[in-house]
Design a protein around this motif. Structure first.
Motif, PDB file in Angstrom:
ATOM      1  N   TYR A   3       0.855  -1.175   0.000  1.00 46.09           N
ATOM      2  CA  TYR A   3       0.000   0.000   0.000  1.00 46.09           C
ATOM      3  C   TYR A   3       0.884   1.216   0.000  1.00 46.09           C
ATOM      4  CZ  TYR A   3       0.912  -0.517   4.986  1.00 46.09           C
ATOM      5  OH  TYR A   3       1.499  -0.661   6.188  1.00 46.09           O
ATOM      6  N   GLY A   4       0.289   2.377   0.247  1.00 47.73           N
ATOM      7  CA  GLY A   4       1.006   3.640   0.085  1.00 47.73           C
ATOM      8  C   GLY A   4       2.421   3.605   0.623  1.00 47.73           C
ATOM      9  N   GLY A   5       3.402   3.919  -0.209  1.00 46.81           N
ATOM     10  CA  GLY A   5       4.784   3.814   0.182  1.00 46.81           C
ATOM     11  C   GLY A   5       5.304   5.022   0.916  1.00 46.81           C
ATOM     12  N   HIS A   6       4.547   6.077   1.008  1.00 49.73           N
ATOM     13  CA  HIS A   6       5.014   7.278   1.666  1.00 49.73           C
ATOM     14  C   HIS A   6       4.513   7.339   3.092  1.00 49.73           C
ATOM     15  CE1 HIS A   6       5.452   9.444  -2.461  1.00 49.73           C
ATOM     16  NE2 HIS A   6       6.292   8.447  -2.286  1.00 49.73           N
ATOM     17  N   GLY A   7       5.294   7.904   3.967  1.00 48.23           N
ATOM     18  CA  GLY A   7       4.905   8.029   5.359  1.00 48.23           C
ATOM     19  C   GLY A   7       3.748   8.989   5.539  1.00 48.23           C
ATOM     20  N   MET A   8       3.593   9.924   4.615  1.00 49.48           N
ATOM     21  CA  MET A   8       2.468  10.838   4.685  1.00 49.48           C
ATOM     22  C   MET A   8       1.974  11.075   3.271  1.00 49.48           C
ATOM     23  SD  MET A   8       4.562  14.292   5.623  1.00 49.48           S
ATOM     24  CE  MET A   8       3.062  15.247   5.840  1.00 49.48           C
ATOM     25  N   TYR A   9       0.750  11.498   3.155  1.00 48.96           N
ATOM     26  CA  TYR A   9       0.104  11.665   1.860  1.00 48.96           C
ATOM     27  C   TYR A   9       0.873  12.623   0.976  1.00 48.96           C
ATOM     28  CZ  TYR A   9      -3.704  12.785  -1.356  1.00 48.96           C
ATOM     29  OH  TYR A   9      -4.482  12.980  -2.457  1.00 48.96           O
ATOM     30  N   GLY A  10       1.134  12.197  -0.270  1.00 46.86           N
ATOM     31  CA  GLY A  10       1.858  13.063  -1.195  1.00 46.86           C
ATOM     32  C   GLY A  10       1.046  14.274  -1.577  1.00 46.86           C
ATOM     33  N   GLY A  11      -0.185  14.034  -2.047  1.00 49.68           N
ATOM     34  CA  GLY A  11      -1.130  15.111  -2.345  1.00 49.68           C
ATOM     35  C   GLY A  11      -0.536  16.251  -3.137  1.00 49.68           C
ATOM     36  N   PRO A  12      -1.162  17.377  -3.110  1.00 49.89           N
ATOM     37  CA  PRO A  12      -0.643  18.551  -3.794  1.00 49.89           C
ATOM     38  C   PRO A  12       0.619  19.044  -3.101  1.00 49.89           C
ATOM     39  CG  PRO A  12      -2.950  18.827  -3.169  1.00 49.89           C
ATOM     40  CD  PRO A  12      -2.440  17.626  -2.470  1.00 49.89           C
ATOM     41  N   PHE A 176      -5.329   1.563   7.826  1.00 46.54           N
ATOM     42  CA  PHE A 176      -4.701   0.249   7.655  1.00 46.54           C
ATOM     43  C   PHE A 176      -3.277   0.261   8.191  1.00 46.54           C
ATOM     44  CE2 PHE A 176      -2.252  -2.953   5.467  1.00 46.54           C
ATOM     45  CZ  PHE A 176      -3.075  -4.063   5.476  1.00 46.54           C
ATOM     46  N   SER A 177      -2.555   1.315   7.886  1.00 44.67           N
ATOM     47  CA  SER A 177      -1.165   1.417   8.321  1.00 44.67           C
ATOM     48  C   SER A 177      -1.044   1.399   9.837  1.00 44.67           C
ATOM     49  CB  SER A 177      -0.542   2.700   7.757  1.00 44.67           C
ATOM     50  OG  SER A 177       0.815   2.825   8.126  1.00 44.67           O
ATOM     51  N   ALA A 178      -2.014   2.002  10.518  1.00 45.91           N
ATOM     52  CA  ALA A 178      -1.990   2.018  11.980  1.00 45.91           C
ATOM     53  C   ALA A 178      -2.154   0.617  12.557  1.00 45.91           C
ATOM     54  CB  ALA A 178      -3.100   2.929  12.506  1.00 45.91           C
ATOM     55  N   LEU A 179      -2.858  -0.258  11.829  1.00 47.23           N
ATOM     56  CA  LEU A 179      -3.054  -1.635  12.273  1.00 47.23           C
ATOM     57  C   LEU A 179      -1.912  -2.551  11.843  1.00 47.23           C
ATOM     58  CD1 LEU A 179      -6.855  -1.967  11.389  1.00 47.23           C
ATOM     59  CD2 LEU A 179      -5.876  -1.605  13.664  1.00 47.23           C
ATOM     60  N   ASP A 180      -1.261  -2.206  10.735  1.00 48.15           N
ATOM     61  CA  ASP A 180      -0.172  -3.021  10.184  1.00 48.15           C
ATOM     62  C   ASP A 180       1.137  -2.644  10.873  1.00 48.15           C
ATOM     63  OD1 ASP A 180       1.380  -4.667   8.598  1.00 48.15           O
ATOM     64  OD2 ASP A 180       1.453  -3.242   6.926  1.00 48.15           O
ATOM     65  N   THR A 181       1.284  -3.077  12.114  1.00 48.90           N
ATOM     66  CA  THR A 181       2.418  -2.638  12.936  1.00 48.90           C
ATOM     67  C   THR A 181       3.758  -3.165  12.443  1.00 48.90           C
ATOM     68  OG1 THR A 181       1.975  -4.483  14.437  1.00 48.90           O
ATOM     69  CG2 THR A 181       1.014  -2.343  14.999  1.00 48.90           C
ATOM     70  N   ASP A 182       3.766  -4.331  11.772  1.00 57.01           N
ATOM     71  CA  ASP A 182       5.041  -4.862  11.286  1.00 57.01           C
ATOM     72  C   ASP A 182       5.308  -4.517   9.820  1.00 57.01           C
ATOM     73  OD1 ASP A 182       3.134  -6.434  10.126  1.00 57.01           O
ATOM     74  OD2 ASP A 182       3.904  -8.349  10.881  1.00 57.01           O
ATOM     75  N   ARG A 183       4.401  -3.722   9.237  1.00 61.49           N
ATOM     76  CA  ARG A 183       4.583  -3.191   7.884  1.00 61.49           C
ATOM     77  C   ARG A 183       4.805  -4.277   6.820  1.00 61.49           C
ATOM     78  NH1 ARG A 183       2.620   0.178  10.352  1.00 61.49           N
ATOM     79  NH2 ARG A 183       3.210   2.343  10.633  1.00 61.49           N
ATOM     80  N   ASP A 184       4.039  -5.374   6.918  1.00 60.74           N
ATOM     81  CA  ASP A 184       4.176  -6.421   5.909  1.00 60.74           C
ATOM     82  C   ASP A 184       3.005  -6.430   4.929  1.00 60.74           C
ATOM     83  OD1 ASP A 184       2.138  -7.365   7.482  1.00 60.74           O
ATOM     84  OD2 ASP A 184       3.009  -9.349   7.831  1.00 60.74           O
TER      85      ASP A 184
END
Length: 202
Positions: A3-12, A176-184
């Motif tokens: 899923y999203g590879g950036h730590g924060m939304y790229g956006g504008p 989702f990222s908050a639940l995916d603690t091991d980032r797999d």
């Protein structure tokens, strides 16, 4: 699944923070575009220096001059109304940035985002969505091809629904990222936790 590879939304570029100017509409804030400020004042019917969801909807239009979808406006209000006052202040950069992003990806200048343009936008924002998810986004937020009528919306995703799609993808990814603690890219949750996560989304 990734899923999203950036730590924060790229956006504008320079994705704006919350709030905005809250000056009394007696004159534009320092550095503001006078024309855009006049437009803001015109929809700030109660002259409070801030606008409600209904007032913001009047200020935003799509490429076909149709009004912004009210659900999208309320979603944006929920993000930027940090003090939960029910209004947001003048923030010209916010609107300009989103319009700039939309125009950047609307490469055929059709006034809507097609499948390839949506894929490119999500990829640039850092969201590697599968073809199936991209198709689902198109079906959920796109409009059917016009069959006639005056100033009918073009097929694809219009400006307001593009903004909404981007914000929803961002918020779902963050949940989702908050639940995916091991980032797999995988999570295991029970029914209550799943429902809690979904219901907390705007």
């Amino acid at each position: 699944m990734s899923y999203g590879g950036h730590g924060m939304y790229g956006g504008p570029p320079g994705y704006p923070g919350a709030g905005g100017f809250t000056h009394h509409p007696s004159g534009p804030p320092s550095g503001a575009d006078p024309q855009l400020w006049s437009w803001f004042v015109a929809v700030d019917r109660d002259r409070s220096g801030a606008v409600s969801a209904e007032e913001l909807q009047r200020a935003l239009i799509n490429g076909d001059w149709s009004p912004f979808d009210l659900d999208t406006v309320k979603l944006l209000m929920n993000i930027f109304d940090t003090d939960r006052s029910g209004t947001i202040g003048f923030n010209e950069k916010y609107i300009k940035d989103w319009q700039g992003v939309f125009r950047h990806f609307d490469r055929d200048r059709s006034g809507s985002i097609n499948g390839n343009e949506l894929r490119d936008a999500m990829h640039q924002f850092g969201y590697r969505l599968s073809p199936q998810l991209l198709t689902l986004l198109q079906r959920k937020y796109g409009t059917a091809p016009a069959t006639g009528g005056f100033q009918a919306a073009p097929p694809g995703i219009t400006f307001d629904r593009f903004v909404r799609a981007c914000v929803v993808v961002k918020q779902i990814t963050e949940s989702f990222s908050a639940l995916d603690t091991d980032r797999d890219g995988w999570v295991q949750i029970n029914y209550d936790k799943f429902m809690e996560t979904v219901l907390m989304l705007p």
